[in-house]
Design a protein around this motif. Structure first.
Motif, PDB file in Angstrom:
ATOM      1  N   GLU A 152     -14.329  58.501 -45.503  1.00 18.40           N
ATOM      2  CA  GLU A 152     -15.690  58.270 -45.997  1.00 18.40           C
ATOM      3  C   GLU A 152     -16.523  57.512 -44.967  1.00 18.40           C
ATOM      4  OE1 GLU A 152     -15.648  56.458 -49.852  1.00 18.40           O
ATOM      5  OE2 GLU A 152     -14.682  58.201 -50.773  1.00 18.40           O
ATOM      6  N   VAL A 153     -15.890  56.634 -44.207  1.00 16.17           N
ATOM      7  CA  VAL A 153     -16.599  55.842 -43.197  1.00 16.17           C
ATOM      8  C   VAL A 153     -16.897  56.680 -41.954  1.00 16.17           C
ATOM      9  CG1 VAL A 153     -16.428  53.855 -41.645  1.00 16.17           C
ATOM     10  CG2 VAL A 153     -15.655  53.656 -44.005  1.00 16.17           C
ATOM     11  N   ILE A 154     -15.918  57.449 -41.482  1.00 17.16           N
ATOM     12  CA  ILE A 154     -16.108  58.188 -40.223  1.00 17.16           C
ATOM     13  C   ILE A 154     -16.422  59.660 -40.437  1.00 17.16           C
ATOM     14  CG2 ILE A 154     -14.661  56.626 -38.892  1.00 17.16           C
ATOM     15  CD1 ILE A 154     -12.476  58.843 -38.983  1.00 17.16           C
ATOM     16  N   GLY A 155     -16.405  60.097 -41.705  1.00 14.10           N
ATOM     17  CA  GLY A 155     -16.647  61.501 -41.999  1.00 14.10           C
ATOM     18  C   GLY A 155     -18.099  61.888 -41.782  1.00 14.10           C
ATOM     19  N   GLY A 156     -18.364  63.145 -41.931  1.00 13.53           N
ATOM     20  CA  GLY A 156     -19.704  63.657 -41.708  1.00 13.53           C
ATOM     21  C   GLY A 156     -19.757  64.357 -40.363  1.00 13.53           C
ATOM     22  N   LYS A 157     -20.806  65.100 -40.176  1.00 11.58           N
ATOM     23  CA  LYS A 157     -20.926  65.947 -38.989  1.00 11.58           C
ATOM     24  C   LYS A 157     -21.114  65.159 -37.702  1.00 11.58           C
ATOM     25  CE  LYS A 157     -23.548  69.897 -37.306  1.00 11.58           C
ATOM     26  NZ  LYS A 157     -24.569  70.894 -37.631  1.00 11.58           N
ATOM     27  N   TRP A 158     -21.775  64.016 -37.747  1.00 12.24           N
ATOM     28  CA  TRP A 158     -22.203  63.359 -36.514  1.00 12.24           C
ATOM     29  C   TRP A 158     -21.465  62.079 -36.162  1.00 12.24           C
ATOM     30  CZ3 TRP A 158     -24.633  66.855 -34.051  1.00 12.24           C
ATOM     31  CH2 TRP A 158     -25.448  67.766 -34.723  1.00 12.24           C
ATOM     32  N   ARG A 159     -20.784  61.463 -37.083  1.00 16.45           N
ATOM     33  CA  ARG A 159     -20.193  60.146 -36.806  1.00 16.45           C
ATOM     34  C   ARG A 159     -19.075  60.194 -35.769  1.00 16.45           C
ATOM     35  NH1 ARG A 159     -20.201  57.701 -42.903  1.00 16.45           N
ATOM     36  NH2 ARG A 159     -22.447  57.928 -43.209  1.00 16.45           N
ATOM     37  N   ILE A 160     -18.175  61.151 -35.880  1.00 16.00           N
ATOM     38  CA  ILE A 160     -17.095  61.227 -34.888  1.00 16.00           C
ATOM     39  C   ILE A 160     -17.636  61.568 -33.502  1.00 16.00           C
ATOM     40  CG2 ILE A 160     -15.009  62.488 -34.207  1.00 16.00           C
ATOM     41  CD1 ILE A 160     -14.086  62.268 -37.086  1.00 16.00           C
ATOM     42  N   PRO A 161     -18.583  62.514 -33.358  1.00 15.30           N
ATOM     43  CA  PRO A 161     -19.146  62.729 -32.016  1.00 15.30           C
ATOM     44  C   PRO A 161     -19.820  61.472 -31.442  1.00 15.30           C
ATOM     45  CG  PRO A 161     -19.668  64.597 -33.413  1.00 15.30           C
ATOM     46  CD  PRO A 161     -19.026  63.558 -34.297  1.00 15.30           C
ATOM     47  N   ILE A 162     -20.472  60.696 -32.291  1.00  9.12           N
ATOM     48  CA  ILE A 162     -21.085  59.443 -31.825  1.00  9.12           C
ATOM     49  C   ILE A 162     -20.001  58.492 -31.345  1.00  9.12           C
ATOM     50  CG2 ILE A 162     -22.288  57.347 -32.582  1.00  9.12           C
ATOM     51  CD1 ILE A 162     -23.944  59.215 -34.464  1.00  9.12           C
ATOM     52  N   ILE A 163     -18.966  58.305 -32.167  1.00 12.91           N
ATOM     53  CA  ILE A 163     -17.867  57.408 -31.795  1.00 12.91           C
ATOM     54  C   ILE A 163     -17.209  57.889 -30.511  1.00 12.91           C
ATOM     55  CG2 ILE A 163     -15.550  56.648 -32.485  1.00 12.91           C
ATOM     56  CD1 ILE A 163     -16.614  56.625 -35.409  1.00 12.91           C
ATOM     57  N   TRP A 164     -16.949  59.188 -30.411  1.00 14.00           N
ATOM     58  CA  TRP A 164     -16.263  59.732 -29.230  1.00 14.00           C
ATOM     59  C   TRP A 164     -17.089  59.516 -27.965  1.00 14.00           C
ATOM     60  CZ3 TRP A 164     -11.336  60.843 -28.961  1.00 14.00           C
ATOM     61  CH2 TRP A 164     -10.854  61.451 -27.814  1.00 14.00           C
ATOM     62  N   ASN A 165     -18.397  59.752 -28.041  1.00  9.41           N
ATOM     63  CA  ASN A 165     -19.257  59.553 -26.864  1.00  9.41           C
ATOM     64  C   ASN A 165     -19.325  58.089 -26.463  1.00  9.41           C
ATOM     65  OD1 ASN A 165     -20.681  62.071 -25.762  1.00  9.41           O
ATOM     66  ND2 ASN A 165     -20.714  62.361 -27.965  1.00  9.41           N
ATOM     67  N   LEU A 166     -19.367  57.202 -27.428  1.00  4.84           N
ATOM     68  CA  LEU A 166     -19.365  55.771 -27.099  1.00  4.84           C
ATOM     69  C   LEU A 166     -18.016  55.348 -26.528  1.00  4.84           C
ATOM     70  CD1 LEU A 166     -21.374  54.287 -30.096  1.00  4.84           C
ATOM     71  CD2 LEU A 166     -22.099  54.442 -27.703  1.00  4.84           C
ATOM     72  N   TYR A 167     -16.960  55.988 -26.969  1.00  2.93           N
ATOM     73  CA  TYR A 167     -15.621  55.698 -26.443  1.00  2.93           C
ATOM     74  C   TYR A 167     -15.505  56.138 -24.981  1.00  2.93           C
ATOM     75  CZ  TYR A 167     -10.545  56.153 -25.887  1.00  2.93           C
ATOM     76  OH  TYR A 167      -9.249  56.072 -25.442  1.00  2.93           O
ATOM     77  N   THR A 168     -16.017  57.315 -24.676  1.00  4.66           N
ATOM     78  CA  THR A 168     -15.886  57.823 -23.309  1.00  4.66           C
ATOM     79  C   THR A 168     -16.863  57.166 -22.346  1.00  4.66           C
ATOM     80  OG1 THR A 168     -17.318  59.709 -23.822  1.00  4.66           O
ATOM     81  CG2 THR A 168     -14.949  60.057 -24.014  1.00  4.66           C
ATOM     82  N   ASP A 169     -18.048  56.796 -22.824  1.00  2.00           N
ATOM     83  CA  ASP A 169     -19.061  56.223 -21.931  1.00  2.00           C
ATOM     84  C   ASP A 169     -19.186  54.708 -22.040  1.00  2.00           C
ATOM     85  OD1 ASP A 169     -19.796  58.661 -20.783  1.00  2.00           O
ATOM     86  OD2 ASP A 169     -21.131  59.113 -22.454  1.00  2.00           O
ATOM     87  N   LYS A 170     -18.504  54.085 -22.982  1.00  2.00           N
ATOM     88  CA  LYS A 170     -18.477  52.628 -23.207  1.00  2.00           C
ATOM     89  C   LYS A 170     -19.773  52.085 -23.797  1.00  2.00           C
ATOM     90  CE  LYS A 170     -14.384  52.536 -21.402  1.00  2.00           C
ATOM     91  NZ  LYS A 170     -13.506  53.356 -22.180  1.00  2.00           N
ATOM     92  N   ILE A 171     -20.890  52.217 -23.091  1.00  2.00           N
ATOM     93  CA  ILE A 171     -22.181  51.695 -23.563  1.00  2.00           C
ATOM     94  C   ILE A 171     -23.229  52.778 -23.323  1.00  2.00           C
ATOM     95  CG2 ILE A 171     -24.004  49.983 -23.201  1.00  2.00           C
ATOM     96  CD1 ILE A 171     -21.825  48.046 -22.243  1.00  2.00           C
ATOM     97  N   LEU A 172     -24.009  53.066 -24.360  1.00  2.00           N
ATOM     98  CA  LEU A 172     -25.076  54.056 -24.215  1.00  2.00           C
ATOM     99  C   LEU A 172     -26.349  53.557 -24.883  1.00  2.00           C
ATOM    100  CD1 LEU A 172     -23.192  57.378 -25.060  1.00  2.00           C
ATOM    101  CD2 LEU A 172     -24.109  56.713 -22.836  1.00  2.00           C
ATOM    102  N   ARG A 173     -27.469  53.906 -24.287  1.00  2.00           N
ATOM    103  CA  ARG A 173     -28.754  53.688 -24.937  1.00  2.00           C
ATOM    104  C   ARG A 173     -28.990  54.822 -25.926  1.00  2.00           C
ATOM    105  NH1 ARG A 173     -33.103  51.766 -20.378  1.00  2.00           N
ATOM    106  NH2 ARG A 173     -31.951  49.975 -19.608  1.00  2.00           N
ATOM    107  N   TYR A 174     -29.937  54.626 -26.800  1.00  2.00           N
ATOM    108  CA  TYR A 174     -30.219  55.595 -27.866  1.00  2.00           C
ATOM    109  C   TYR A 174     -30.433  57.000 -27.298  1.00  2.00           C
ATOM    110  CZ  TYR A 174     -32.390  57.756 -31.922  1.00  2.00           C
ATOM    111  OH  TYR A 174     -32.688  58.603 -32.967  1.00  2.00           O
ATOM    112  N   ASN A 175     -31.340  57.140 -26.341  1.00  2.00           N
ATOM    113  CA  ASN A 175     -31.653  58.477 -25.808  1.00  2.00           C
ATOM    114  C   ASN A 175     -30.488  59.086 -25.041  1.00  2.00           C
ATOM    115  OD1 ASN A 175     -34.219  58.889 -26.889  1.00  2.00           O
ATOM    116  ND2 ASN A 175     -35.185  57.695 -25.269  1.00  2.00           N
ATOM    117  N   GLU A 176     -29.690  58.266 -24.378  1.00  2.00           N
ATOM    118  CA  GLU A 176     -28.496  58.780 -23.701  1.00  2.00           C
ATOM    119  C   GLU A 176     -27.523  59.351 -24.732  1.00  2.00           C
ATOM    120  OE1 GLU A 176     -28.062  55.796 -19.872  1.00  2.00           O
ATOM    121  OE2 GLU A 176     -27.360  55.089 -21.831  1.00  2.00           O
TER     122      GLU A 176
END
Length: 111
Positions: free
Chosen positions: A23-47
């Motif tokens: 329920e916390v990580i589900g949904g279409k966009w949450r895992i891609p957001i988490i994965w991108n932050l994991y691979t890039d460490k820190i991102l700005r909104y537009n990045e």
């Protein structure tokens, strides 16, 4: 094996930690957001928005807010000129990453 399955069903019959986690990580966009932050460490909104094809501003904002409320994403606001915001994973979320890496490998094997 049947005994293990019955035990799992009994545990998940009431309050199930797996269901709670999804329920916390589900949904279409949450895992891609988490994965991108994991691979890039820190991102700005537009990045972050550019790194996830098809996501709208509304869905990115809502997903980030939800992840932040659950303590998975850290938002740091810089009040300088020009102002900007950076997002990164919290330590709590980093504990989830080994499980997502396993799911990632499993996903490669079925596609």
């Amino acid at each position: 094996m049947k005994e293990k399955l019955e035990k799992t069903i009994h545990i998940c019959h009431g309050k199930c930690p797996v269901v709670d986690a999804l329920e916390v990580i589900g949904g279409k966009w949450r895992i891609p957001i988490i994965w991108n932050l994991y691979t890039d460490k820190i991102l700005r909104y537009n990045e972050l928005k550019r790194s996830i094809p098809g996501i709208t501003n509304i869905m990115l904002t809502r997903s980030l807010q939800s992840l932040e409320q659950h303590g998975l994403v850290k938002r740091i606001e810089y009040n300088k000129v020009p102002p900007h915001v950076e997002y990164s994973l919290t330590e709590k979320c980093k504990g989830l990453m080994p499980a997502l890496e396993i799911i990632n490998e499993w996903g490669k094997s079925i596609s």
